[in-house]
Design a protein around this motif. Structure first.
Motif, mmCIF file in Angstrom:
data_model
loop_
_atom_site.group_PDB
_atom_site.id
_atom_site.type_symbol
_atom_site.label_atom_id
_atom_site.label_comp_id
_atom_site.label_asym_id
_atom_site.label_seq_id
_atom_site.Cartn_x
_atom_site.Cartn_y
_atom_site.Cartn_z
ATOM 1 N N TYR A 11 -5.377 -9.656 -23.363
ATOM 2 C CA TYR A 11 -5.707 -10.241 -24.660
ATOM 3 C C TYR A 11 -6.752 -11.332 -24.533
ATOM 4 N N PRO A 12 -7.619 -11.456 -25.535
ATOM 5 C CA PRO A 12 -8.557 -12.588 -25.515
ATOM 6 C C PRO A 12 -7.795 -13.891 -25.735
ATOM 7 N N ARG A 13 -8.326 -14.964 -25.243
ATOM 8 C CA ARG A 13 -7.646 -16.254 -25.331
ATOM 9 C C ARG A 13 -7.772 -16.825 -26.741
ATOM 10 N N LEU A 14 -6.718 -17.470 -27.196
ATOM 11 C CA LEU A 14 -6.763 -18.148 -28.497
ATOM 12 C C LEU A 14 -7.876 -19.190 -28.496
ATOM 13 N N LYS A 15 -8.571 -19.302 -29.625
ATOM 14 C CA LYS A 15 -9.623 -20.320 -29.782
ATOM 15 C C LYS A 15 -9.405 -21.019 -31.115
ATOM 16 N N ARG A 16 -9.929 -22.235 -31.228
ATOM 17 C CA ARG A 16 -9.924 -22.930 -32.520
ATOM 18 C C ARG A 16 -10.642 -22.036 -33.532
ATOM 19 N N PRO A 17 -10.036 -21.758 -34.691
ATOM 20 C CA PRO A 17 -10.698 -20.882 -35.672
ATOM 21 C C PRO A 17 -12.064 -21.462 -36.042
ATOM 22 N N SER A 18 -13.067 -20.578 -36.181
ATOM 23 C CA SER A 18 -14.435 -21.098 -36.363
ATOM 24 C C SER A 18 -14.572 -21.858 -37.683
ATOM 25 N N ASP A 19 -13.722 -21.526 -38.674
ATOM 26 C CA ASP A 19 -13.845 -22.234 -39.950
ATOM 27 C C ASP A 19 -13.006 -23.517 -39.991
ATOM 28 N N ASP A 75 -9.761 -24.872 -26.774
ATOM 29 C CA ASP A 75 -10.351 -25.904 -27.627
ATOM 30 C C ASP A 75 -9.237 -26.687 -28.350
ATOM 31 N N PHE A 76 -8.125 -26.831 -27.659
ATOM 32 C CA PHE A 76 -6.966 -27.629 -28.094
ATOM 33 C C PHE A 76 -6.224 -27.046 -29.307
ATOM 34 N N ALA A 77 -6.545 -25.800 -29.644
ATOM 35 C CA ALA A 77 -5.759 -25.129 -30.696
ATOM 36 C C ALA A 77 -4.519 -24.505 -30.034
ATOM 37 N N TYR A 78 -3.452 -24.373 -30.808
ATOM 38 C CA TYR A 78 -2.249 -23.717 -30.300
ATOM 39 C C TYR A 78 -1.483 -23.128 -31.468
ATOM 40 N N THR A 79 -0.495 -22.298 -31.150
ATOM 41 C CA THR A 79 0.280 -21.642 -32.193
ATOM 42 C C THR A 79 1.650 -22.311 -32.311
ATOM 43 N N ALA A 80 2.020 -22.639 -33.545
ATOM 44 C CA ALA A 80 3.385 -23.116 -33.804
ATOM 45 C C ALA A 80 4.121 -21.929 -34.423
ATOM 46 N N VAL A 81 5.190 -21.499 -33.785
ATOM 47 C CA VAL A 81 5.902 -20.300 -34.235
ATOM 48 C C VAL A 81 7.235 -20.698 -34.857
ATOM 49 N N GLU A 82 7.384 -20.390 -36.139
ATOM 50 C CA GLU A 82 8.655 -20.679 -36.805
ATOM 51 C C GLU A 82 9.635 -19.535 -36.545
ATOM 52 N N LEU A 83 10.811 -19.900 -36.023
ATOM 53 C CA LEU A 83 11.814 -18.881 -35.694
ATOM 54 C C LEU A 83 12.881 -18.885 -36.777
ATOM 55 N N GLY A 84 12.657 -18.042 -37.775
ATOM 56 C CA GLY A 84 13.606 -17.988 -38.882
ATOM 57 C C GLY A 84 14.558 -16.832 -38.699
ATOM 58 N N PRO A 85 15.602 -16.788 -39.516
ATOM 59 C CA PRO A 85 16.551 -15.678 -39.415
ATOM 60 C C PRO A 85 15.877 -14.330 -39.690
ATOM 61 N N GLU A 86 14.790 -14.346 -40.488
ATOM 62 C CA GLU A 86 14.140 -13.063 -40.815
ATOM 63 C C GLU A 86 12.991 -12.711 -39.878
ATOM 64 N N GLU A 88 9.681 -14.107 -36.965
ATOM 65 C CA GLU A 88 8.845 -15.179 -36.446
ATOM 66 C C GLU A 88 7.568 -15.309 -37.259
ATOM 67 N N THR A 89 7.199 -16.541 -37.601
ATOM 68 C CA THR A 89 5.964 -16.758 -38.351
ATOM 69 C C THR A 89 5.040 -17.673 -37.550
ATOM 70 N N PRO A 90 3.963 -17.089 -36.974
ATOM 71 C CA PRO A 90 3.052 -17.923 -36.195
ATOM 72 C C PRO A 90 1.986 -18.582 -37.071
ATOM 73 N N ARG A 91 1.551 -19.759 -36.665
ATOM 74 C CA ARG A 91 0.511 -20.464 -37.421
ATOM 75 C C ARG A 91 -0.325 -21.264 -36.418
ATOM 76 N N VAL A 92 -1.639 -21.161 -36.525
ATOM 77 C CA VAL A 92 -2.497 -21.870 -35.574
ATOM 78 C C VAL A 92 -2.739 -23.295 -36.067
ATOM 79 N N ILE A 93 -2.520 -24.257 -35.175
ATOM 80 C CA ILE A 93 -2.693 -25.679 -35.498
ATOM 81 C C ILE A 93 -3.912 -26.181 -34.728
ATOM 82 N N SER A 94 -4.861 -26.781 -35.458
ATOM 83 C CA SER A 94 -6.064 -27.231 -34.743
ATOM 84 C C SER A 94 -6.408 -28.671 -35.103
ATOM 85 N N VAL A 95 -5.444 -29.539 -34.902
ATOM 86 C CA VAL A 95 -5.621 -30.946 -35.254
ATOM 87 C C VAL A 95 -5.803 -31.818 -34.005
ATOM 88 N N ILE A 96 -5.583 -31.199 -32.831
ATOM 89 C CA ILE A 96 -5.758 -31.956 -31.581
ATOM 90 C C ILE A 96 -7.237 -31.937 -31.206
#
Ligand code: CS2
Length: 489
Positions: A11-19, A75-86, A88-96
Motif C-alpha cells: 500500500y502507498p503510505r498515508l500522506k497529509r491530504p493535499s487540500d 507529513d504528520f498526518a495519521y488516522t483516528a479510528v473510532e471503534l463502535g459497536p457497528e 470502524e470509522t477511520p478519519r485522517v487528522i492533520s493538525v500536527i
C-alpha cells in the motif's frame, strides 16, 4: 503487510491530504502518545474546522523517537479510528505540524516553547512523568531527571524542567507566558502541575517563580476517552480497509469528554465550546467523578481481571462475577461519597461506563492498565477508601483491589507464572514483597511506602486488617472467588 525492512509492501503510505490547510504552530504538546492524538488533537482539529483559527500542534516525545519516525514520512498526518459497536470509522487528522524528540534535541524543544506564537503547552506525559510524590503531590527532588534539570538549563529532561526553562526564556525575552494545560489523570491536575513548576522554579530563581505565579495559568482539566494501545493487526486491518498504509494510527471508543477550566493566558485558545468541550470554573467535581468512577474501577478490574486470567477489560466485564464486583464498587463504595457535578446523574454515568467497558471492539489489555499502579492508586482508589473510612464504613471491595495490586507487584500470578510488572517502583515493591513471607508481612512492608500511602491511611488498623484478609484470600482462594465474596458482603 510489512516487508522485512518494516516498509509497507502493498500500500502507498498515508500522506497529509493535499487540500488540508497547514496550520501554523500555536500549541506545543509534551508526550505525544496515542491518547492525546485520539482526544485533544481531534478536538482541536474539529475546532479549527468549525470556527477557524490557527492552532497547529508541535508534538514532543520526551525520550523515544518512534512517533516522529512513524509520522514524519506521513507529513504528520495519521488516522483516528473510532471503534463502535457497528464497525470502524477511520478519519485522517492533520493538525500536527512537527514532532520533536526532546532527548535528541532539547534546544529545538525549548525553541518552539519559547516562540511568541506558542500560546499553549499541553501535556500527557502519564502520572510518572511529573516526577512528583503521588501521596503528597510534591516534587520528588531526588528524581534523577530533576537533579539533572537543575544542572542543565539548556538541556532539560523532565516535562517540568522544560516548562520552567521555557517560561524563564519567555520572561527574559519580554514574551507573555503560555497557558500550561495538563491533560493527565491526576487530581486537580493544573493545580498540581502549577505547584511542581513553582517548586522547581523556586530552586532556580525566586523572581522567575513569582513571575510564573503571577502571569502563567494552569487550568485543570478532566479528559476521558478509552484508547487502547495500537496493535500490529490494527495497522494491517486499517491498510486493507483504506488502501493506504498508516504506521501510526490510533484506535478509540466513540465516547469522548473534555472539561476545562476557562483560564487561558490572554484568553487565547481554540474555540473549544464549538466542539463540545465543557468550559467550567471548577473542574474538581468532574475530575473526582471520572478518576474515581472510571479509573478507580478500571484499575480494580485490571488487577483482579489479570489475576483471574482475563486479557482485556471487555473480557473481564463479560465475566459475571467481575461485572457484579465492578457494579458493587460503584453502588456501595464510590457513589455514596461522591458529589455529582452540576447536571450529572451518577447512576446514568456509571451505567454508560459499564457499556463502554463492555464494548468488545475495544481490546484494552488489563496488563496495560495495570502499569504504574504506584502512581495511579492514590488518586484512583486510596482517596475513596480514606473518605469511606472517615464516614465509618470499610470499603472492602476497594481494599481487595489494593490487595490485588500488592499481589500483582509481587510478580507471580495465580498459576505461578511471572508477571511483567511495569512500574517506576517495581524493583522496590518486589523486594519488599519478597522480603516477607506472611500476608501480614507483605502488606505491612508495602504499606510503609510513603510515596504511595499517606501516614494517616497506612496507620489505620481497619484498612490494614481489610488488606491482610483480602491478601490471604487472594492467595488461598484466588481473585475470582474473592471478588464474589466481596460483592456479596
Ligand atoms: C486507564 C486510562 O490506562 C489506564 O490506566 O485507566 O488510560 C483510561 O482508559 C482513560 O483515563 C480513559 O479516559
Amino acid at each position: 503487510m510489512l516487508t522485512e525492512a518494516g516498509l509497507p509492501a502493498e500500500y502507498p503510505r498515508l500522506k497529509r491530504p493535499s487540500d488540508a490547510a497547514r496550520p501554523s504552530t500555536a500549541i506545543v504538546h509534551l508526550g505525544l502518545g496515542a491518547f492525546y492524538r485520539a482526544h485533544g488533537a481531534v478536538y482541536i482539529a474539529e475546532a479549527m474546522t468549525k470556527s477557524g483559527g490557527d492552532w497547529g500542534i508541535a508534538g514532543v516525545s520526551l525520550v523515544r523517537p518512534d512517533q516522529r519516525d512513524a509520522l514524519a514520512p506521513q507529513d504528520f498526518a495519521y488516522t483516528a479510528v473510532e471503534l463502535g459497536p457497528e464497525g470502524e470509522t477511520p478519519r485522517v487528522i492533520s493538525v500536527i505540524t512537527d514532532v520533536l524528540v526532546a532527548r535528541e534535541d532539547p534546544a529545538a524543544v525549548l525553541g518552539v516553547m519559547s516562540a511568541p506564537e506558542t500560546k499553549i503547552v499541553s501535556l500527557t506525559v502519564t502520572e510518572k512523568g511529573y516526577c512528583h510524590e503521588p501521596s503528597t503531590g510534591k516534587l520528588n527532588r531526588d528524581h534523577p531527571d530533576i537533579a539533572h534539570d537543575l544542572e542543565h538549563p539548556d538541556a532539560p529532561r523532565s516535562a517540568v524542567g522544560f516548562l520552567v526553562r521555557a517560561l524563564d526564556r519567555r520572561r527574559k525575552a519580554g514574551t507573555r507566558p503560555f497557558t500550561v494545560l495538563c491533560c493527565d489523570n491526576l487530581p486537580e491536575n493544573g493545580k498540581l502541575l502549577r505547584g511542581l513548576v513553582l517548586e522547581l522554579s523556586g530552586l532556580i530563581d525566586n523572581e522567575l517563580k513569582s513571575w510564573i505565579g503571577t502571569h502563567a495559568t494552569f487550568p485543570s482539566t478532566m479528559v476521558d476517552r478509552i484508547v487502547p494501545a495500537t496493535k500490529p493487526e490494527d495497522i494491517d486491518r486499517l491498510a486493507e480497509k483504506t488502501g493506504v498504509m498508516d504506521l501510526s494510527p490510533v484506535m478509540h471508543e466513540p465516547f469522548s469528554q473534555w472539561v476545562i477550566e476557562d483560564d487561558f493566558v490572554d484568553g487565547e485558545r481554540p474555540d473549544f465550546a464549538a466542539v463540545g468541550v465543557e468550559l467550567v470554573e471548577d473542574v474538581t467535581p468532574f475530575e473526582h467523578m471520572k478518576l474515581r468512577c472510571l479509573n478507580g474501577t478500571h484499575s480494580s478490574l485490571a488487577y483482579l481481571g489479570y489475576l483471574s486470567g482475563h486479557e482485556t477489560i471487555s473480557e473481564t466485564v463479560a465475566d459475571p462475577v467481575l461485572a457484579a464486583f465492578c457494579k458493587s464498587l460503584w453502588a456501595k463504595e464510590i457513589l455514596p461519597i461522591l458529589k455529582a457535578p452540576p447536571g450529572v446523574d451518577l447512576q446514568a454515568y456509571t451505567g454508560e461506563l459499564f457499556e463502554r467497558y463492555a464494548n468488545p471492539a475495544i481490546r484494552h489489555r488489563t496488563w496495560q492498565i495495570a502499569m504504574d499502579g504506584s502512581q495511579k492508586l492514590p488518586q484512583r482508589i486510596l482517596g475513596t477508601i480514606a473518605e469511606n473510612l472517615d464516614a465509618g464504613r470499610t470499603p472492602k471491595g476497594l481494599c481487595l483491589a489494593v490487595a490485588a495490586w500488592m499481589r500483582y507487584v509481587g510478580g507471580t500470578d495465580e498459576k505461578g507464572n511471572a508477571i511483567d510488572v511495569r512500574d517506576p517502583l517495581s524493583a522496590d515493591l518486589k523486594a519488599l514483597s519478597d522480603g516477607a513471607s506472611s500476608a501480614e508481612g507483605k502488606v505491612d512492608a508495602i504499606l510503609a511506602v510513603r510515596k504511595i500511602f499517606p501516614e494517616t491511611l497506612a496507620s489505620n488498623p481497619i484498612f490494614r486488617d481489610a488488606l491482610v484478609q483480602s491478601y490471604k484470600g487472594l492467595v488461598e482462594k484466588g481473585a475470582r472467588v474473592m471478588a464474589k465474596e466481596r460483592t456479596d458482603d
